[in-house]
Design an enzyme around this catalytic site. Structure first.
Site: not given
Length: 487
Positions: A232-237, A254, A288
């Site tokens: 998913g998103s880098t922010q949530v990751g 990822e 992505c």
């Protein structure tokens, strides 16, 4: 789809050994192209997660203990169940995800391939002998299952991006709790549960819990889940990585990408443009790996921009339930607003829109923007929409500098007739995957996949790399007689 007279078996439920009522209520399954309600999915909550974890912990030990050939056979049988229903999977991908039909069929095909590849991992050599400085000692390092793996999967490629974690994790002896995105709870969840259940997966080994962020948070926080695999998103990751780090929980992240498509002056321009169109506009750019920054040498930039704009103008945008379109809708209104804001911001800063830049409802036209500068948000952001920002460079050194100025490092493509030059550039990019004379949206299930920098946590999916992700190392040493220590 297996149905009663009234409704499918998953209607309003979640899968936890069997189809059960969801403690978190229900949610509509919605077609993003027109807002039609396609069905109702169960919505899990923290109590569902706790119950699934307890069942998974009990089932995992027995699952790991059975012969590898039996685990592999079940995964292969599930793959064949998918193959039998590939058109159903593709139809749901179209209706739930806004995909065009070829994308839906491609995703079913690569998920099928992924499952067979994952099944083969169970039979690979499982240990390494190391020498010892101690006379008579044997050192064995073997790979053992992690235990219970929580998989949090995205909506854009809901089947494949779930299966690339689910299939190898199961084949290698883990139990799995899958949380599909609520926007694609059928394609990325319910149908996956059905094919594994029909293949004879033992009770408790696989659970499918559609839900929102609260379900993901419960999975991360639950100490009974030994690993989180998140796409998913880098922010949530970053948040998931931080929480897993505090718990000393294994994590595979990822994440996002802002991928470059580099075109040198000696490139086959028609080929570079063809690759660019596919690598930018496939699935409305909601990939992505999509080409988010087109770095083009000044000598060919104008020609490149004109050719790409012409292709963009010829792409048909519309209802993906029709076979006559190239692009379907963006997944939701929020994404439409975000994409358009990036385009408008670039225009205000001096960039020129050569094609597109307009939308109706959730349908965004394929867009080409010229004169994009590195300080513009459209250059710095992961767009996740059908937008091709073009930035001009004058030297290879400048191209490499522009490519590496992003925090992301997922994928890249380079176009040149001089393969040695392309290889040299590839080695200097801070990027996990580089494709010379191709486009960045590439994936083969047997090849390690993953990014650098803010595009992930450094792990890889695919082939032997999946063994590293979904198992852990155990050192066993043996001597025939105990040593006589000094005290």
């Amino acid at each position: 789809m297996r149905e009663t007279k009234e409704q499918p078996i998953w209607y309003g439920k979640v899968f936890s050994s069997n189809w059960v009522e969801a403690r978190g209520g229900v949610a509509n399954v919605v077609d993003p192209s027109n807002g039609d309600i396609l069905g109702i999915t169960g919505v899990a909550n923290g109590e569902d997660v706790d119950a699934a974890v307890n069942a998974a912990k009990r089932a995992q030990k027995e699952w790991a203990a059975i012969p590898f050939s039996e685990r592999a056979a079940i995964v292969r049988k599930a793959a064949e169940k998918l193959k039998e229903r590939e058109y159903e999977f593709a139809d749901w991908n179209v209706r739930e995800c806004g995909a065009i039909r070829p994308k839906g069929l491609w995703e079913a095909g690569i998920a099928y391939e992924q499952m067979h590849q994952a099944a083969g991992l169970a039979s690979l050599p499982n240990g390494t002998l190391f020498p010892s400085a101690v006379p008579g000692r044997m050192n064995l390092c073997q790979r053992v299952p992690v235990g219970v793996v929580g998989v949090i999967a995205p909506w854009n490629f809901p089947l494949f991006l779930a299966m690339r974690s689910v299939a190898p994790a199961l084949a290698l002896g883990n139990a799995v709790i899958l949380k599909p995105d609520l926007q694609t709870a059928v394609t990325g969840g319910a149908l996956i549960a059905e094919i594994f259940s029909d293949a004879g997966m033992p009770d408790g080994v696989l659970h499918v819990l559609p839900g929102g962020a609260d379900v993901g948070e419960s999975m991360v926080a639950n100490s009974g889940i030994n690993m989180i695999s998140f796409t998913g998103s880098t922010q949530v990751g970053r948040l998931i990585g931080e929480k897993c780090g505090r718990m000393l929980k294994k994590v595979a992240l990822e994440l996002g990408g802002n991928n470059v498509h580099i075109v040198l002056p000696d490139a086959d321009l028609e080929g570079a443009v063809s690759c660019a169109a596919w690598g930018t506009f496939l699935h409305q750019g909601q990939v992505c790996m999509a080409a988010g920054r087109h770095l083009v040498h000044r000598d060919v930039a104008q020609q490149y921009a004109e050719k790409l704009a012409l292709r963009a103008k010829n792409l048909v945008v519309g209802d993906p339930n029709s076979d006559q379109v190239h692009l379907g809708p963006l997944i939701n209104e929020k994404q439409v607003v975000r994409v358009h804001a990036l385009v408008e911001s670039a225009q205000r800063a001096g960039a020129q829109v050569l094609a597109g830049g307009t939308y109706q409802d959730r349908y965004y036209q394929a867009t080409v923007i010229m004169d994009v500068k590195p300080e513009m948000e459209v250059f710095k952001s992961e767009i996740f929409g059908p937008v091709a920002p073009i930035t001009v460079f004058d030297s290879i050194e400048e191209a490499i500098e522009l490519a590496n100025c992003s925090e992301y490092g997922l994928a890249a493509s380079i176009h040149t007739r001089a393969l040695a030059t392309g290889l040299d550039i590839a080695k200097r990019l801070n990027t996990g995957m580089v494709h010379i004379n191709d486009q960045p949206i590439n994936c083969e299930p047997h090849v390690p996949f993953g990014g650098m920098g803010a595009s992930g946590s450094g792990g890889r999916f695919g082939g032997p790399a999946s063994i590293e992700e979904f198992t852990q190392s155990q050192w066993i040493s043996m001597v025939e007689k105990p040593a006589n220590y000094p005290f």
